[in-house]
Write a protein that holds these residues in place. Sequence first.
Motif, PDB file in Angstrom:
ATOM      1  N   GLY A  45       0.811  -1.212   0.000  1.00 33.51           N
ATOM      2  CA  GLY A  45       0.000   0.000   0.000  1.00 33.51           C
ATOM      3  C   GLY A  45       0.844   1.262   0.000  1.00 33.51           C
ATOM      4  N   LEU A  46       1.907   1.271   0.824  1.00 32.43           N
ATOM      5  CA  LEU A  46       2.791   2.432   0.866  1.00 32.43           C
ATOM      6  C   LEU A  46       3.539   2.621  -0.452  1.00 32.43           C
ATOM      7  N   ALA A  47       3.994   1.512  -1.019  1.00 32.72           N
ATOM      8  CA  ALA A  47       4.707   1.592  -2.302  1.00 32.72           C
ATOM      9  C   ALA A  47       3.782   2.103  -3.401  1.00 32.72           C
ATOM     10  N   ARG A  48       2.540   1.610  -3.421  1.00 29.25           N
ATOM     11  CA  ARG A  48       1.584   2.067  -4.425  1.00 29.25           C
ATOM     12  C   ARG A  48       1.263   3.548  -4.258  1.00 29.25           C
ATOM     13  N   GLU A  49       1.154   3.980  -3.003  1.00 30.24           N
ATOM     14  CA  GLU A  49       0.865   5.386  -2.743  1.00 30.24           C
ATOM     15  C   GLU A  49       1.997   6.271  -3.246  1.00 30.24           C
ATOM     16  N   ALA A  50       3.242   5.855  -2.981  1.00 28.40           N
ATOM     17  CA  ALA A  50       4.389   6.611  -3.469  1.00 28.40           C
ATOM     18  C   ALA A  50       4.429   6.619  -4.997  1.00 28.40           C
ATOM     19  N   GLU A  51       4.123   5.474  -5.606  1.00 24.71           N
ATOM     20  CA  GLU A  51       4.115   5.387  -7.069  1.00 24.71           C
ATOM     21  C   GLU A  51       3.052   6.299  -7.669  1.00 24.71           C
ATOM     22  N   ARG A  52       1.860   6.312  -7.057  1.00 26.22           N
ATOM     23  CA  ARG A  52       0.768   7.146  -7.554  1.00 26.22           C
ATOM     24  C   ARG A  52       1.130   8.631  -7.483  1.00 26.22           C
ATOM     25  N   GLU A  53       1.714   9.044  -6.362  1.00 22.14           N
ATOM     26  CA  GLU A  53       2.082  10.452  -6.207  1.00 22.14           C
ATOM     27  C   GLU A  53       3.273  10.826  -7.090  1.00 22.14           C
ATOM     28  N   ALA A  54       4.165   9.870  -7.343  1.00 19.91           N
ATOM     29  CA  ALA A  54       5.278  10.135  -8.260  1.00 19.91           C
ATOM     30  C   ALA A  54       4.739  10.380  -9.674  1.00 19.91           C
ATOM     31  N   GLY A  55       3.716   9.620 -10.061  1.00 17.69           N
ATOM     32  CA  GLY A  55       3.091   9.846 -11.357  1.00 17.69           C
ATOM     33  C   GLY A  55       2.452  11.217 -11.440  1.00 17.69           C
ATOM     34  N   ARG A  56       1.813  11.616 -10.350  1.00 17.04           N
ATOM     35  CA  ARG A  56       1.210  12.948 -10.301  1.00 17.04           C
ATOM     36  C   ARG A  56       2.272  14.031 -10.427  1.00 17.04           C
ATOM     37  N   LEU A  57       3.390  13.853  -9.732  1.00 11.08           N
ATOM     38  CA  LEU A  57       4.476  14.820  -9.803  1.00 11.08           C
ATOM     39  C   LEU A  57       5.065  14.870 -11.210  1.00 11.08           C
ATOM     40  N   ASN A  58       5.180  13.722 -11.838  1.00 11.05           N
ATOM     41  CA  ASN A  58       5.699  13.669 -13.204  1.00 11.05           C
ATOM     42  C   ASN A  58       4.796  14.444 -14.159  1.00 11.05           C
ATOM     43  N   ARG A  59       3.473  14.312 -13.980  1.00 12.64           N
ATOM     44  CA  ARG A  59       2.544  15.057 -14.827  1.00 12.64           C
ATOM     45  C   ARG A  59       2.680  16.555 -14.610  1.00 12.64           C
ATOM     46  N   LEU A  60       2.891  16.964 -13.357  1.00 10.86           N
ATOM     47  CA  LEU A  60       3.042  18.378 -13.058  1.00 10.86           C
ATOM     48  C   LEU A  60       4.294  18.949 -13.713  1.00 10.86           C
ATOM     49  N   VAL A  61       5.411  18.216 -13.613  1.00  6.13           N
ATOM     50  CA  VAL A  61       6.649  18.680 -14.240  1.00  6.13           C
ATOM     51  C   VAL A  61       6.462  18.779 -15.757  1.00  6.13           C
ATOM     52  N   GLY A  62       5.772  17.784 -16.339  1.00  8.34           N
ATOM     53  CA  GLY A  62       5.479  17.847 -17.767  1.00  8.34           C
ATOM     54  C   GLY A  62       4.646  19.067 -18.120  1.00  8.34           C
ATOM     55  N   ASN A  63       3.697  19.414 -17.257  1.00  7.76           N
ATOM     56  CA  ASN A  63       2.882  20.600 -17.503  1.00  7.76           C
ATOM     57  C   ASN A  63       3.699  21.876 -17.414  1.00  7.76           C
ATOM     58  N   LEU A  64       4.637  21.946 -16.472  1.00 13.35           N
ATOM     59  CA  LEU A  64       5.504  23.116 -16.371  1.00 13.35           C
ATOM     60  C   LEU A  64       6.316  23.300 -17.648  1.00 13.35           C
ATOM     61  N   LEU A  65       6.859  22.205 -18.169  1.00 11.58           N
ATOM     62  CA  LEU A  65       7.625  22.280 -19.407  1.00 11.58           C
ATOM     63  C   LEU A  65       6.733  22.687 -20.581  1.00 11.58           C
ATOM     64  N   SER A  66       5.517  22.133 -20.616  1.00 12.55           N
ATOM     65  CA  SER A  66       4.595  22.477 -21.704  1.00 12.55           C
ATOM     66  C   SER A  66       4.187  23.943 -21.645  1.00 12.55           C
ATOM     67  N   MET A  67       3.952  24.470 -20.434  1.00 12.26           N
ATOM     68  CA  MET A  67       3.588  25.870 -20.317  1.00 12.26           C
ATOM     69  C   MET A  67       4.724  26.769 -20.785  1.00 12.26           C
ATOM     70  N   THR A  68       5.964  26.372 -20.492  1.00 14.98           N
ATOM     71  CA  THR A  68       7.110  27.138 -20.968  1.00 14.98           C
ATOM     72  C   THR A  68       7.129  27.180 -22.494  1.00 14.98           C
ATOM     73  N   ARG A  69       6.845  26.034 -23.121  1.00  9.73           N
ATOM     74  CA  ARG A  69       6.818  25.976 -24.584  1.00  9.73           C
ATOM     75  C   ARG A  69       5.659  26.793 -25.147  1.00  9.73           C
ATOM     76  N   LEU A  70       4.498  26.768 -24.475  1.00  9.77           N
ATOM     77  CA  LEU A  70       3.373  27.577 -24.933  1.00  9.77           C
ATOM     78  C   LEU A  70       3.693  29.063 -24.825  1.00  9.77           C
ATOM     79  N   ASP A  71       4.345  29.463 -23.725  1.00  7.96           N
ATOM     80  CA  ASP A  71       4.729  30.857 -23.556  1.00  7.96           C
ATOM     81  C   ASP A  71       5.697  31.296 -24.647  1.00  7.96           C
ATOM     82  N   ALA A  72       6.601  30.400 -24.996  1.00  8.56           N
ATOM     83  CA  ALA A  72       7.603  30.717 -26.021  1.00  8.56           C
ATOM     84  C   ALA A  72       7.070  30.510 -27.438  1.00  8.56           C
ATOM     85  N   GLU A  73       5.815  30.057 -27.533  1.00  7.13           N
ATOM     86  CA  GLU A  73       5.165  29.802 -28.817  1.00  7.13           C
ATOM     87  C   GLU A  73       5.966  28.834 -29.678  1.00  7.13           C
ATOM     88  N   THR A  74       6.524  27.814 -29.018  1.00  5.47           N
ATOM     89  CA  THR A  74       7.303  26.812 -29.747  1.00  5.47           C
ATOM     90  C   THR A  74       6.515  25.521 -29.971  1.00  5.47           C
TER      91      THR A  74
END
Length: 238
Positions: free
Chosen positions: A36-65
């Motif tokens: 259960g603890l391992a799954r919880e960490a895995e689930r939140e790591a996936g959430r964090l990965n999506r957030l980092v991906g969104n930060l990178l995507s927003m940077t690209r949208l701002d730069a119109e790339t």
Amino acid sequence: LSSVSHDLRTPLSVIVAATSHLADNGESLAPSERTGLAREAEREAGRLNRLVGNLLSMTRLDAETIRPVKEWQPLEDVVGLAVGRMEKALVGRSVSVHLEPGLPLVPIDALLVEQVLVNLLDNACRHTSASAPVEVRASRSDARRVLVEVLDRGPGIPEDQLEAVFDRHRTGLVGGSQGLGLGLAICRGMVTVHGGRIWAENRPDGGAAFRFTIPLEGEPPALPAEEVEESAAREGAP
């Protein structure tokens, strides 16, 4: 970064707590607790990965790339990939997908539209109870547009925030959860570069509906005869 500090800290705190507990007490924990603890960490790591991906995507949208590389795609494939990516976050929920029969191919950048759907599904998970159902629908809006919807059964959105939820710096309380991060702002940017529109509404019987359109521009390529026969057979199958 300050505008998404809550979204960064929450998954990191869960990951640190879960992995620390495993490291300090792993041998004394029951196997189900360790899993259960391992799954919880895995689930939140996936959430964090999506957030980092969104930060990178927003940077690209701002730069119109970001320039969508559009190809004629079946929506069912893109929807399936998005739901698959969110499989762990959707555990415990009823997830239904309804695609109107005979939907045409759509001219999209499949990776960008997949990210839109992932962000909308993630938003539904974050702002509804852990067992609340989620629906994904797609249909012809009119002759020149396809409509895609992600529907939930959460508390809905205050009427005066229906447009503001797509602002990148939105950090107020919506449905009792602090912060929206960048997910919905990313959705608006990626739908916009496709020439579409995205909006939110409250469902009459409870919950929120996030809807976006995809323009049908140009003519799709002709399918080989054997693919036409296979498609007709699938549509006629019980």
